[in-house]
Design a protein around this motif. Structure first.
Motif, short mmCIF file in Angstrom:
data_model
loop_
_atom_site.label_atom_id
_atom_site.label_comp_id
_atom_site.label_asym_id
_atom_site.label_seq_id
_atom_site.Cartn_x
_atom_site.Cartn_y
_atom_site.Cartn_z
N VAL A 196 0.43 5.43 5.57
CA VAL A 196 0.15 6.90 5.19
C VAL A 196 1.22 7.72 5.77
N GLY A 197 1.66 7.31 7.11
CA GLY A 197 2.93 8.34 7.65
C GLY A 197 3.97 8.38 6.63
N ALA A 198 4.29 7.07 6.18
CA ALA A 198 5.69 6.96 5.14
C ALA A 198 5.04 7.95 4.16
N GLY A 199 4.00 7.65 3.51
CA GLY A 199 3.81 8.53 2.18
C GLY A 199 3.88 10.08 2.52
N ALA A 200 3.39 10.52 3.60
CA ALA A 200 3.35 11.88 3.90
C ALA A 200 4.78 12.42 4.06
N ALA A 201 5.47 11.68 4.60
CA ALA A 201 6.99 12.06 4.81
C ALA A 201 7.64 12.13 3.45
N TYR A 202 7.19 11.30 2.50
CA TYR A 202 7.94 11.26 1.15
C TYR A 202 7.43 12.51 0.40
N SER A 204 3.41 14.76 -0.91
CA SER A 204 1.86 14.76 -0.75
C SER A 204 1.37 13.83 -1.93
N GLU A 205 1.87 13.63 -3.11
CA GLU A 205 1.37 12.74 -4.01
C GLU A 205 1.73 11.24 -3.59
N ALA A 206 2.69 11.03 -2.99
CA ALA A 206 3.11 9.74 -2.49
C ALA A 206 2.00 9.26 -1.45
N CYS A 207 1.71 10.23 -0.72
CA CYS A 207 0.51 9.86 0.44
C CYS A 207 -0.61 9.61 -0.13
N GLU A 208 -1.05 10.22 -1.40
CA GLU A 208 -2.48 9.99 -1.93
C GLU A 208 -2.30 8.88 -2.73
N ILE A 209 -1.39 8.41 -3.21
CA ILE A 209 -1.32 6.98 -4.03
C ILE A 209 -1.44 5.91 -2.86
N ALA A 210 -0.30 6.16 -1.84
CA ALA A 210 -0.37 5.22 -0.89
C ALA A 210 -1.53 4.81 -0.06
N THR A 211 -2.28 6.17 0.27
CA THR A 211 -3.68 5.87 0.92
C THR A 211 -4.53 4.99 0.19
N LEU A 212 -4.60 5.32 -1.12
CA LEU A 212 -5.60 4.84 -1.93
C LEU A 212 -5.36 3.30 -2.21
N VAL A 213 -4.05 3.12 -2.74
CA VAL A 213 -3.70 1.42 -2.93
C VAL A 213 -3.82 0.78 -1.39
N LYS A 214 -3.54 1.28 -0.32
CA LYS A 214 -3.46 0.44 0.98
C LYS A 214 -4.95 0.24 1.24
N CYS A 215 -5.71 1.35 0.94
CA CYS A 215 -7.30 1.17 1.27
C CYS A 215 -7.86 0.06 0.49
N THR A 216 -7.46 0.02 -0.82
CA THR A 216 -8.17 -0.92 -1.76
C THR A 216 -7.34 -2.36 -1.26
N ARG A 217 -6.08 -2.26 -0.73
CA ARG A 217 -5.58 -3.66 -0.33
C ARG A 217 -6.45 -4.04 0.85
N ALA A 218 -6.74 -3.22 1.80
CA ALA A 218 -7.49 -3.46 2.96
C ALA A 218 -8.77 -4.12 2.73
N LEU A 219 -9.54 -3.90 1.51
CA LEU A 219 -10.75 -4.54 1.19
C LEU A 219 -10.62 -6.17 1.08
N TRP A 220 -9.31 -6.61 0.91
CA TRP A 220 -9.36 -7.95 0.62
C TRP A 220 -9.41 -8.74 2.24
N ILE A 221 -9.65 -8.01 3.17
CA ILE A 221 -10.15 -8.54 4.45
C ILE A 221 -11.36 -9.34 4.35
N ILE A 222 -12.06 -8.89 3.57
CA ILE A 222 -13.55 -9.88 3.44
C ILE A 222 -13.30 -11.14 2.71
N PRO A 223 -12.66 -11.05 1.50
CA PRO A 223 -12.30 -12.65 0.86
C PRO A 223 -11.60 -13.33 1.76
#
Length: 323
Positions: A196-202, A204-223
């Motif tokens: 999120v920090g790198a996205g914000a530095a790049y 606002s749109e990059a931050c939005e996409i980075a946050t969404l994809v990363k949070c989706t990626r984090a759901l893989w913790i469960i499987p």
């Protein structure tokens, strides 16, 4: 008064002043000083860790965790779930391939480097999904020792600090679009905070996409935890679910369909961004020279190797398939 007491007192004073300075938006009160950026905040934390003793270790650890989660949820109030899903769909598909590939490569390289099985598995998990959160979830399942957890977290945190500084310049050098960079950062950077920090530095749109994809990626913790239970044959372990991600999704739904006034949603997002910057200071301040020294060369080689693999592959795929 002893030297130790003086040192602790000075450390407390510097820690508190630095945190307040980083949190407060100085540019909004006409002082002619811009708000501290994510990269500068992390750098300030690293400098603090180098020269001062951490005066509030327990607070710093908990604050890093919960403030990060709060900031991610707050950022959701500035996002449209419809637009975010459209722009992040390609990154989500690549997530599946990258998670599996990193885990396989991590285990193989760890075996080749003669690294302890649990340590290599933890580092691979942190690289494949979401850094410290994945390690914290998998650690209890495989009954990792305190030293194995510390080494794995240390490696991941060191590379996260580096990523926040080098990824935005690389993106600008190669002329990556906001969508490309946000997707690449979410896949190639370990921890949510640095993503999120790198996205914000790049941007606002990059931050939005980075946050969404990363949070989706984090759901893989469960499987991942479920598979880990099978590999290490321990069905009694509990799954650590990243609940804040569901709150992040709820925040996007509210912002998309409930018609919040711009002043409200904008205010929440503004506060969330400042909290994120403060969180990066706390994370940097936790990287003491002692912790960095305890990592060792072989775990670091494993982590860097996996980072190069996922970074180069994801960069190639993202720039070739996303405009």
């Amino acid at each position: 008064m002893s030297e130790k007491v003086i040192s602790t007192g000075i450390s407390r004073l510097v820690y508190i002043i630095a945190a307040l300075f980083i949190l407060f938006p100085w540019d909004s009160v006409g002082l002619g000083v811009l708000s501290v950026s994510p990269a500068i905040s992390l750098f300030a934390g690293l400098i603090f860790a180098l020269f001062f003793t951490m005066p509030y270790p327990k607070f710093n650890k908990k604050a890093s965790k919960y403030l990060l989660q709060a900031s991610v949820v707050g950022l959701g109030f500035g996002m449209s779930i419809v637009k975010s899903l459209q722009s992040g769909s390609q990154g989500m598909c690549f997530t599946i391939v990258s998670v599996f590939s990193v885990m396989v490569f991590g285990v193989l390289i760890g075996y080749w480097l003669h690294i302890e099985r649990k340590t290599s598995y933890l580092i691979s998990s942190g690289t494949a999904i979401c850094g410290g959160s994945a390690i914290a979830a998998v650690g209890p399942v495989i009954k990792a020792s305190e030293n194995e957890m510390a080494v794995s977290l240390g490696v991941i945190f060191i590379l996260n600090a580096i990523a926040l500084f080098i990824f935005p310049p690389i993106g600008h050098y190669y002329g990556m679009s906001q969508t490309q960079f946000g997707t690449w950062a979410a896949i190639a950077i370990h921890d949510t905070s640095s993503v999120v920090g790198a996205g914000a530095a790049y941007g606002s749109e990059a931050c939005e996409i980075a946050t969404l994809v990363k949070c989706t990626r984090a759901l893989w913790i469960i499987p991942l935890v479920l598979v880990t239970m099978f590999i290490f044959r321990d069905k009694s372990s509990k799954i650590s679910v990243p609940w804040f991600i569901f709150l992040f999704i709820a925040a996007m739904l509210v912002n998309t369909y409930c018609g919040l006034p711009e002043s409200v949603s904008g205010g929440i997002v503004f506060v969330a961004k400042r909290i994120l910057v403060l969180t990066l200071f706390f994370i940097g301040a936790s990287l003491s020279p002692k912790m960095i020294k305890s990592v060792g060369i072989r775990p670091l080689v494993l982590a860097v190797s996996l980072w190069i693999i996922i970074g180069v592959l994801s960069f190639t795929v993202v720039t070739a398939t996303i405009e």
